[in-house]
Structures are given as structure tokens and as C-alpha cells.
Scaffold this active site. Structure first.
Site, short mmCIF file in Angstrom:
data_model
loop_
_atom_site.label_atom_id
_atom_site.label_comp_id
_atom_site.label_asym_id
_atom_site.label_seq_id
_atom_site.Cartn_x
_atom_site.Cartn_y
_atom_site.Cartn_z
N CYS A 74 -13.08 -5.76 0.72
CA CYS A 74 -13.20 -5.66 1.92
C CYS A 74 -13.69 -4.13 1.85
CB CYS A 74 -11.67 -5.63 2.31
SG CYS A 74 -11.50 -4.67 3.96
N CYS A 77 -11.67 -1.62 4.18
CA CYS A 77 -10.46 -0.82 3.31
C CYS A 77 -10.06 -1.49 2.02
CB CYS A 77 -9.83 -0.83 4.55
SG CYS A 77 -7.91 -0.04 4.58
N SER A 78 -8.80 -2.58 3.19
CA SER A 78 -8.64 -2.98 1.64
C SER A 78 -7.59 -5.14 2.18
CB SER A 78 -7.22 -3.25 1.97
OG SER A 78 -6.61 -2.65 2.67
N CYS A 79 -8.44 -5.07 3.15
CA CYS A 79 -8.34 -6.60 3.55
C CYS A 79 -8.44 -7.34 2.78
CB CYS A 79 -9.20 -7.19 4.67
SG CYS A 79 -8.90 -6.48 6.42
#
Lengths: 170, 155
Positions: A74, A77-79
Site C-alpha cells: 500500500c 499508507c497501510s491497506c
């Protein structure tokens, strides 16, 4: 910690984690019909094993083969597919991984001590706001007569992100 | 919108450094930051895209200089401030404001949390609710969802 905050933390400490994804992978390895379903509608196939909900509403399974390897990131971010992998590790959310894997995936594999054959094509999948990816690694050689539970124990979290390559069993 | 979070392809950050036997949280406050953010999502005062945008809109130097869960907490502060759910003075003073007392019933929260986790994501909250003024007195009827996650936080 009591109350709802404690329940939320406890959920991700105990119930939800990469053991869920490992079961999905092992099932796909031993059951061709499930493998086919997983390829076509991963959300439904994974839900049939009981893994649904937040951060896993729209799942796609990426099948690795000798000719093609998949890696997931991602970049923004952090998906991450929470129902099958739990919460992401720090390196997955870090600037080095997010920046590097789309430009130099083989370099990232080297950071993890892994080397792919030069002939294997690498595809990197950048998660969207909604779609979550699960890498289905190749079944290691030497596990032909293993049970599903034995196979699940072989599957690492990083292999389901694409940064680990499962080794043959002797 | 481009910003410091849009890192794909940048070349200045060095190698990836996986941590052996990494703990789920590196400090207890990180778990609280996660749980607070998830719980406050149930207030219906914003959706997941708005919370992402808020984190990505932090000052670039703040974003790049903060750890992951620091970014979450800074984002949550901004979301709550912008919707008048908390004041800067209340954030600075520490203890929960007295007007919050009685709004959360922990015994009701656990089952509702599991229902909410396994059902709808915050981004599926109806737009009409997202546009409504933020309120701590959202009810099940107003939310119109069987899981009614808002009950956990708001009543």
C-alpha cells in the site's frame, strides 16, 4: 484493559492473524475446487472459511507460479487484508517498503534474504482504498502427502504478502 | 492529492528492515491508539476515507517524522477537533470531559464490536449520516443498521 478498547485489542492479539490466511492457502493447495473459486471470487471463497469483515470486504487472491510471482503493497499508507493476516508489521507500513517495492521488487526480496529466478516475472500490486490482496504462494516441493494442517503451519505471513519464498521440504 | 504519504517510487528511504519476532504492538499505547481509532469510527462522524485524508493532510514534516500510530492519534485528534467532539483545551488537560460521562457502556460494547467488525466497514456508512452534524447521541434508529456500532460509543 477493560471495555470495548480491550476487546478490540484482544481481537487482533488472538482471533485475527496470519493463521487465518495460512488456512486459506493450505485449503487452496489441497482442494482444486476451492483453488478455482478463490481465483474467481476470493471474497466469497475466503468467507466460506469464516473470514469476513473490516479490511477484507473486497478480496483478490494472487496465485504464484514458477513463471509469475506476486508482491503486495500500500504505497499510500497501510491497506492490508486484516481478516486473513491481522494487523500489518511495521516494515509493511514503513517508508522504505512503500517506496522501494514498486521500483525495485527484487531489491526488496534481497532485503528479506530471498532470490527469485531471473526468468520469473514479478508483479507488484498496490492496494486501493477498498481492494485487499492475498498472495497464494507456490506449494513447496516435498509436501505432496502432507495434511492441510501440516501445510498451513508452513505458510508464513510474509509469503502471503510476497516477500518470503517458501522453500522445498526435504 | 499528492503529499508526503505518496511514497511509491521514491528513492531516499534506504533498505527494508524486517524485524524478527516482531510484537503486535511495540508499546501498550499503540494498541490503545488502534482501538480508540476503530472505536471512534463507530461514531459515524466521519468515514474511513475522511480519516485517511486527515492523516495525509498532517504537515509533511510531522507526517514523515511520526511513527505509524502517532500519525493515527494525530489524525484522530484532528477529526475530533474539526467536528467539535473535543476541544484543544480538553485534549491538553488529559481527563475525559465531564460531558462524556455515561456515554459509553462497556458491557454493551463487546458484542457490538464483533458484529461491526464482521459486517459493514465505516466507508459504507450512508452519506446522509456523514453530512449530519456530529452528535454523541446517535441512536440505533437513526443509524438504521442491525449491528448498530454507534451504540458502543455514542449512547
Amino acid at each position: 484493559m477493560p471495555g470495548v478498547l480491550g476487546r478490540i485489542i484482544e481481537t487482533y492479539e488472538t482471533d485475527v492473524g496470519p493463521h487465518n490466511g495460512a488456512r486459506v492457502v493450505a485449503t487452496a493447495w489441497v482442494d482444486p475446487a476451492f483453488h478455482d473459486w478463490l481465483s474467481k471470487d476470493a471474497t466469497a471463497a475466503i468467507a466460506s472459511l469464516g473470514y469476513t469483515g473490516r479490511q477484507g470486504e473486497h478480496m483478490v487472491a494472487l496465485m504464484c507460479s514458477p513463471t509469475e510471482h506476486h508482491m503486495v503493497v500500500c504505497t499510500l499508507c497501510s491497506c492490508y487484508p486484516w481478516p486473513v493476516l491481522g494487523l500489518p508489521p511495521v516494515w509493511y507500513k514503513s517508508a522504505p517498503y512503500r517506496s522501494k517495492v514498486v521500483r525495485d521488487p527484487r531489491g526488496v526480496l534481497a532485503d528479506f534474504g530471498q532470490t527469485l529466478p531471473a526468468s520469473t516475472h514479478v508483479r507488484v500490486w498496490d492496494s486501493t482504498a477498498e481492494v485487499r490482496y492475498l498472495v497464494i504462494p507456490q506449494r513447496p516441493k516435498g509436501t505432496e502427502d502432507w495434511t492441510e494442517a501440516q501445510l498451513a503451519a508452513l505458510v508464513t505471513r510474509d509469503a502471503m504478502i510476497g516477500t518470503d519464498l517458501l522453500q522445498a521440504v526435504s | 492529492m499528492n503529499g508526503p504519504h505518496d511514497m511509491g517510487g521514491m528513492q531516499c528511504f534506504g533498505p527494508v528492515l524486517p524485524e524478527q519476532n516482531e510484537p503486535l504492538f511495540h508499546a501498550s499505547w499503540e494498541g490503545k491508539a488502534l482501538a480508540l481509532t476503530v472505536a471512534m469510527g463507530a461514531s459515524g462522524a466521519w468515514n474511513i476515507d475522511q480519516s485517511r485524508s486527515t492523516r495525509e493532510s498532517l504537515p509533511p514534516a510531522t507526517y514523515l517524522g511520526s511513527s505509524y500510530y502517532e500519525i493515527w492519534i494525530r489524525g484522530l485528534e484532528q477529526l475530533m477537533l474539526s467536528r467539535d467532539l473535543v476541544t484543544q483545551a480538553e485534549l491538553t488537560s488529559g481527563p475525559p470531559p465531564s460531558r462524556w460521562h455515561g456515554y459509553c457502556k462497556p458491557t454493551k460494547c463487546g458484542p457490538h464490536w464483533q458484529q461491526a467488525r464482521l459486517a459493514n466497514a465505516p466507508w459504507q456508512v450512508p452519506p446522509t449520516l456523514l453530512l449530519a452534524p456530529a452528535s454523541w447521541r446517535v441512536t440505533c434508529t437513526q443509524r438504521g443498521t442491525p449491528a448498530c456500532p454507534a451504540t458502543c460509543v455514542a449512547t
